[in-house]
Design a protein around this motif. Structure first.
Motif, PDB file in Angstrom:
ATOM      1  N   ILE A   1       0.840  -1.205   0.000  1.00  0.00           N
ATOM      2  CA  ILE A   1       0.000   0.000   0.000  1.00  0.00           C
ATOM      3  C   ILE A   1       0.871   1.250   0.000  1.00  0.00           C
ATOM      4  O   ILE A   1       0.603   2.200  -0.737  1.00  0.00           O
ATOM      5  N   ALA A   2       1.923   1.245   0.803  1.00  0.00           N
ATOM      6  CA  ALA A   2       2.820   2.406   0.858  1.00  0.00           C
ATOM      7  C   ALA A   2       3.475   2.654  -0.499  1.00  0.00           C
ATOM      8  O   ALA A   2       3.588   3.803  -0.942  1.00  0.00           O
ATOM      9  N   ARG A   3       3.892   1.590  -1.151  1.00  0.00           N
ATOM     10  CA  ARG A   3       4.518   1.754  -2.474  1.00  0.00           C
ATOM     11  C   ARG A   3       3.504   2.284  -3.486  1.00  0.00           C
ATOM     12  O   ARG A   3       3.818   3.164  -4.292  1.00  0.00           O
TER      13      ARG A   3
ATOM     14  N   ARG B   1      -8.893   3.314 -11.141  1.00  0.00           N
ATOM     15  CA  ARG B   1      -7.949   3.464 -10.043  1.00  0.00           C
ATOM     16  C   ARG B   1      -6.564   3.565 -10.660  1.00  0.00           C
ATOM     17  O   ARG B   1      -6.318   3.026 -11.729  1.00  0.00           O
ATOM     18  N   ARG B   2      -5.671   4.262  -9.993  1.00  0.00           N
ATOM     19  CA  ARG B   2      -4.312   4.414 -10.514  1.00  0.00           C
ATOM     20  C   ARG B   2      -3.321   3.720  -9.613  1.00  0.00           C
ATOM     21  O   ARG B   2      -3.501   3.641  -8.407  1.00  0.00           O
ATOM     22  N   GLN B   3      -2.287   3.179 -10.232  1.00  0.00           N
ATOM     23  CA  GLN B   3      -1.226   2.469  -9.522  1.00  0.00           C
ATOM     24  C   GLN B   3      -1.815   1.475  -8.522  1.00  0.00           C
ATOM     25  O   GLN B   3      -1.418   1.408  -7.367  1.00  0.00           O
ATOM     26  N   ALA B   4      -2.762   0.706  -8.992  1.00  0.00           N
ATOM     27  CA  ALA B   4      -3.459  -0.259  -8.136  1.00  0.00           C
ATOM     28  C   ALA B   4      -2.674  -1.565  -8.068  1.00  0.00           C
ATOM     29  O   ALA B   4      -2.346  -2.151  -9.100  1.00  0.00           O
TER      30      ALA B   4
ATOM     31  N   PRO C   1     -11.263  -5.892  -6.070  1.00  0.00           N
ATOM     32  CA  PRO C   1     -10.505  -5.925  -4.815  1.00  0.00           C
ATOM     33  C   PRO C   1     -10.799  -4.641  -4.034  1.00  0.00           C
ATOM     34  O   PRO C   1     -11.247  -3.656  -4.601  1.00  0.00           O
ATOM     35  N   PRO C   2     -10.550  -4.644  -2.735  1.00  0.00           N
ATOM     36  CA  PRO C   2     -10.818  -3.445  -1.937  1.00  0.00           C
ATOM     37  C   PRO C   2      -9.923  -2.288  -2.347  1.00  0.00           C
ATOM     38  O   PRO C   2      -8.864  -2.481  -2.933  1.00  0.00           O
ATOM     39  N   HIS C   3     -10.320  -1.093  -2.000  1.00  0.00           N
ATOM     40  CA  HIS C   3      -9.590   0.117  -2.336  1.00  0.00           C
ATOM     41  C   HIS C   3      -8.576   0.483  -1.249  1.00  0.00           C
ATOM     42  O   HIS C   3      -8.435   1.639  -0.909  1.00  0.00           O
ATOM     43  N   GLU C   4      -7.881  -0.474  -0.723  1.00  0.00           N
ATOM     44  CA  GLU C   4      -6.944  -0.216   0.361  1.00  0.00           C
ATOM     45  C   GLU C   4      -5.911   0.819  -0.042  1.00  0.00           C
ATOM     46  O   GLU C   4      -5.222   0.659  -1.036  1.00  0.00           O
ATOM     47  N   GLY C   5      -5.838   1.879   0.747  1.00  0.00           N
ATOM     48  CA  GLY C   5      -4.776   2.847   0.572  1.00  0.00           C
ATOM     49  C   GLY C   5      -4.982   3.853  -0.537  1.00  0.00           C
ATOM     50  O   GLY C   5      -4.134   4.702  -0.736  1.00  0.00           O
TER      51      GLY C   5
END
Length: 130
Positions: free
Chosen positions: A4-6, A36-39, A122-126
């Motif tokens: 998520i951080a990356r 979504r971007r950079q997912a 998938p969930p939108h984590e982060g």
């Protein structure tokens, strides 16, 4: 959490062509297409993805023309295809010089692909930033 951080860091460091594309893709929300971007997905970071249409858009720089990188891209595209995704690849020059043509290709693909249910996402984590 490192994934998520990356992804968050990558969202903040979009290349100019990616940033330009993101502005256009956000406009498609009014038509019901959510990107979504950079997912993160299956070990990859997808430049842009519309999960309910299973469409991935990759914006490629010059390094993607190098044979080793092109081979990795083919493997990645095959993995995504195995998951039911269609991948569209555009180079930086196309986004810079023919954004209308790029977006026409995106719209054509979106309209041709079936809609998936929300439970397929998938969930939108982060991903809280716009």
């Amino acid at each position: 959490m490192a994934i998520i951080a990356r992804a968050r860091a990558m969202r903040k460091a979009l290349t100019p062509p990616e940033a330009r594309m993101w502005v256009q893709l956000k406009l498609l929300r009014a038509q019901g297409f959510h990107f979504r971007r950079q997912a993160p997905f299956r070990g990859y970071y997808l430049d842009f993805v519309c999960f309910n249409r299973r469409l991935v858009i990759e914006i490629d720089g010059v390094t993607h023309a190098i044979e080793a990188r092109a081979n990795r891209d083919r493997v990645r595209d095959a993995v995504l295809a195995g998951e039911g995704f269609t991948t569209l690849r555009f180079d930086n020059a196309a986004v810079r010089d023919d954004l209308d043509g790029v977006m026409a290709g995106v719209m054509s693909a979106l309209e041709a692909l079936p809609t998936r249910s929300l439970r397929d996402h998938p969930p939108h984590e982060g991903e809280g930033e716009s």
